[in-house]
Write an enzyme that holds these catalytic residues in place. Structure first.
Site, short mmCIF file in Angstrom:
data_model
loop_
_atom_site.label_atom_id
_atom_site.label_comp_id
_atom_site.label_asym_id
_atom_site.label_seq_id
_atom_site.Cartn_x
_atom_site.Cartn_y
_atom_site.Cartn_z
N TRP A 362 0.83 -1.20 0.00
CA TRP A 362 0.00 0.00 0.00
C TRP A 362 0.87 1.26 0.00
O TRP A 362 0.50 2.27 -0.60
CB TRP A 362 -0.91 0.00 1.22
CG TRP A 362 -1.68 1.27 1.41
CD1 TRP A 362 -2.86 1.62 0.81
CD2 TRP A 362 -1.34 2.38 2.26
NE1 TRP A 362 -3.27 2.86 1.23
CE2 TRP A 362 -2.35 3.36 2.11
CE3 TRP A 362 -0.28 2.65 3.11
CZ2 TRP A 362 -2.32 4.56 2.80
CZ3 TRP A 362 -0.24 3.85 3.79
CH2 TRP A 362 -1.25 4.79 3.63
N HIS A 363 2.03 1.19 0.64
CA HIS A 363 2.87 2.38 0.74
C HIS A 363 3.49 2.77 -0.60
O HIS A 363 3.83 3.94 -0.79
CB HIS A 363 3.98 2.16 1.77
CG HIS A 363 3.52 2.32 3.18
ND1 HIS A 363 2.94 1.29 3.88
CD2 HIS A 363 3.56 3.38 4.02
CE1 HIS A 363 2.64 1.70 5.10
NE2 HIS A 363 3.00 2.97 5.21
N GLY A 364 3.67 1.83 -1.49
CA GLY A 364 4.27 2.20 -2.77
C GLY A 364 4.42 1.00 -3.68
O GLY A 364 4.44 -0.15 -3.24
N PHE A 544 2.86 8.24 -1.01
CA PHE A 544 2.30 6.93 -0.71
C PHE A 544 0.80 6.91 -0.94
O PHE A 544 0.21 5.86 -1.03
CB PHE A 544 2.60 6.52 0.74
CG PHE A 544 4.07 6.58 1.08
CD1 PHE A 544 5.01 6.18 0.15
CD2 PHE A 544 4.50 7.05 2.30
CE1 PHE A 544 6.36 6.22 0.44
CE2 PHE A 544 5.85 7.10 2.60
CZ PHE A 544 6.78 6.69 1.67
#
Length: 544
Positions: A362-364, A544
């Site tokens: 989810w962050h990247g 993000f």
């Protein structure tokens, strides 16, 4: 428009406060419209296409919510020969038609009908598709091309600002409507909740259950809320501008050197990793403080998002303190649906690992984030296993003693710092070079570049000199910033404790009070941050 920009500080925020004052005679409805209008402008200034996309997603989700809020249609009863039975059949048929996706009949039934559960599934997929396309399409295309050994020229679409955050907010809202915990109260209310400017871009990830009643009770600005909100906003500005942006210069230089395979000493690698560890903390917690402070000025209370995470005694404790709203979202909408801890320890650890793996992604869109998620998933599983083994035993009481708690905090921080290396690195190769410089025998002859004939005190001195920082971190400023960071993180109360007190009801000596000393201190800090605001460094979590 950034919170830490002159346009926001000297135009947007003053105009909002003046408009709030003028609209207070119209009650909560008028104040809600003012907040929605300013939130629309705030998000729209990042780009009209982003605003249009947000509006389309909100409209789609509100339509799904209306359908989910409707009761499950009853099955039509067998036709009766009486007139009353015929009327009952017609009514049942009408209810059935209301659940049809096409709204038409064909030979006594719907062409296509979805249950509420299936409808929720469709809604969730349609929410995730834009996120997958804008955030992960280039990553997937790149890896697929490498797997097939072909050359693809894929143009990556621009990432709409805040899409990760508002997508999670929409998913939580739809699930709450499906469960009957929330009832749609008009598209205007839904748009206000979803696009409220303090949190629409980078959180906190709010739930409607936390905000709905607050929107119903919007009221004129009070002196206390304005003072507390300004205090929290200023603390966040100091974290962002004076600490995060200043220490970022040294973190960036070290990690950029690692990406380009430039020579990197062990000391520089360790200092660079520590610089990023504190940069990320002060950047994101600073943004959160500013968002919570802005909302507090208007009388809104956002959920707490940070609780001194670097004081954690374990990884489990860390994820109860770091990005709290994301942790609770992952728990409620991934970990528990996967089965949680209901099917034994092995399945619990599997679910923890999968949850953190998805949380990392989810962050990247990159292997570095997936590796980071896998590392945290593994550490969480190990920490849970260890806690289960010592629960109720003498070792648990021994580890609770102050000296050993300090050791636990330091070890946890050490593990977190190591994981932030791969989180920050742009590539796996760059992270590998950082780890190699940090651990590949800094006091060996090979690391120092010495020949076998060099020995004695001179050789040892040369090895130490080659390990110490000499290229990317020079002078006293980075060391002073790190010392200040250590002091702020471990010796001072966090922002929530300063403003509201500790969880046990006590108040720290540095607690906020409406005094001349506090006003003077805040004015000085605000002045210093305003001087450096011109750097206009964006917040890390925007990517993000």
């Amino acid at each position: 428009m950034l919170f830490n920009s002159y346009s926001f500080l000297f135009a947007f925020l003053p105009l909002l406060l003046v408009s709030w004052r003028l609209a207070q005679g119209y009650g909560p409805t008028g104040l809600a419209l003012v907040l929605l209008a300013f939130s629309t402008v705030f998000y729209g200034l990042w780009g009209l296409p982003f605003l249009i996309m947000l509006a389309v997603i909100l409209g789609m989700n509100y339509a799904f919510a209306l359908a989910l809020a409707a009761p499950e249609p009853e099955q039509a009863q067998p036709a009766a020969t009486t007139e009353a039975g015929s009327e009952g059949e017609a009514e049942a048929q009408a209810k059935t038609e209301s659940a049809c996706m096409c709204g038409s009949r064909k030979q006594g039934g719907c062409r296509f009908r979805l249950s509420r559960k299936s409808l929720l599934g469709v809604a969730l997929v349609l929410n995730l598709l834009p996120l997958l396309w804008f955030k992960y399409s280039a990553f997937l295309a790149q890896n697929l091309a490498a797997l097939l050994h072909v050359q693809w020229h894929f143009t990556s679409p621009g990432l709409p600002l805040g899409i990760s955050f508002y997508t999670f907010i929409q998913i939580a809202w739809l699930v709450s409507v499906y469960r009957g915990q929330v009832t749609p109260q008009g598209f205007t209310r839904h748009a206000l909740f979803s696009a409220c400017f303090p949190y629409v871009i980078s959180g906190p990830i709010v739930r409607y259950e936390q905000m709905g009643q607050q929107f119903d009770a919007l009221s004129p600005i009070t002196a206390e809320n304005l003072a507390k909100g300004f205090t929290l906003f200023t603390i966040g500005m100091v974290k962002k501008v004076l600490l995060a942006d200043s220490i970022a210069l040294y973190a960036d230089s070290v990690f950029n050197a690692a990406e380009k395979a430039f020579p990197l000493s062990g000391g520089e690698a360790w200092l660079g990793s520590l610089c990023y560890t504190f940069q990320l903390y002060f950047d994101f917690s600073g943004y959160t403080d500013m968002a919570v402070g802005l909302a507090l000025m208007l009388g809104l209370k956002l959920p707490e998002n940070f609780d001194s995470p670097y004081k954690s005694t374990g990884i489990v404790d860390f994820w109860r303190r770091w990005h709290i709203t994301l942790s609770s979202w992952l728990r409620d909408f991934l970990y528990i649906p996967l089965g949680g801890n209901r099917q034994g320890r092995f399945m619990q650890y599997r679910n923890l690992f999968l949850t953190m793996l998805i949380g990392g992604a989810w962050h990247g869109a990159g292997w570095t984030f997936i590796v980071w998620g896998a590392l945290h998933g593994s550490m969480l599983s190990i920490n849970h296993f260890f806690r289960a083994c010592i629960k109720g035993k003498t070792l648990e009481r021994i580890l609770a003693l102050a000296p050993l708690r300090l050791c636990s905090i330091l070890f946890t921080f050490f593990c977190i710092n190591l994981c932030w290396v791969v989180f920050r690195a742009l590539t796996i190769e760059g992270a590998g070079r950082m780890y190699k410089a940090m651990f590949a025998g800094p006091f060996t002859r090979e690391a120092a570049g010495l020949s076998a004939t060099t020995d004695g005190l001179a050789g040892f001195a040369a090895m130490v000199a080659r390990w110490l920082p000499n290229n990317y971190i020079q002078g006293w400023i980075p060391f002073a910033l790190l010392l200040v960071s250590f002091f702020v993180v471990w010796a001072l109360p966090n922002s929530h404790e300063v403003l509201h007190g500790r969880r046990d009801g006590s108040h720290p000596r540095l607690g906020w009070r409406p005094t001349a000393a506090w006003a003077t201190g805040l004015a000085v800090m605000a002045f210093l941050t305003l001087i450096l605001v011109s750097r206009k460094a964006t917040f890390l979590y925007f990517q993000f």
